[in-house]
Write a protein that holds these residues in place. Structure first.
Motif: not given
Length: 149
Positions: A8-9, A17-20, A38-40, A47-64
């Motif tokens: 979730l972002c 939701r649920d994007f790679k 990313s296709e989402a 362009q608005e986000f300059n191809n980068r976003i910052v998200v919390s580690k809690k919302v990432i599925v691959e914890k390792r």
């Protein structure tokens, strides 16, 4: 780079939701993701986000991947090798003092006398004695020492 799945972002009133996305940089409690592939996200959003976003580690599925446990961390192996060298040196130092402690233990009545004679702390003397199975006197400054120590 490592590809991760985000559950979730939220940015303003928009929700994805649920994007790679590609893992960019790790922070203490968040990660920077590269969303250029990313296709989402639409072209305008990228362009608005300059191809980068910052998200919390809690919302990432691959914890390792976000914990930094992946195999690309070469620094960890060098740190582990350094720690092994240090522990080896310390063990060699304890082995150097073992004969002197064994001799002092046979001649002294208390643990503090042994420590003074060797020139090391009582905890160091205890550690060497336990490692090399040296019998220490049962008295410590005139007080009976507990046998389990």
């Amino acid at each position: 780079m490592t590809q991760v799945t985000v559950r979730l972002c939220k940015q303003g009133d928009k929700v994805w939701r649920d994007f790679k996305a590609e893992l960019g940089k790790r922070y203490e409690k968040a990660v920077m993701l590269d969303i250029s592939e990313s296709e989402a996200f639409s072209k305008i959003e990228k362009q608005e986000f300059n191809n980068r976003i910052v998200v919390s580690k809690k919302v990432i599925v691959e914890k390792r991947a976000v914990a930094g446990i992946d195999d690309s961390d070469i620094l960890k192996t060098s740190v582990n090798n350094g720690l092994k060298k240090i522990s080896k040196k310390r063990k060699e130092a304890r082995a150097k003092y073992a004969p002197g402690i064994a001799e002092a233990a046979s001649q002294c009545d208390t643990l503090t006398d042994i420590a003074k004679r060797i020139g090391k702390s009582t905890t160091f003397v205890k550690r060497v004695a336990s490692e090399f199975e040296i019998k220490l006197p049962s008295r410590n400054n005139g007080h009976e020492e507990i046998a389990s120590r």
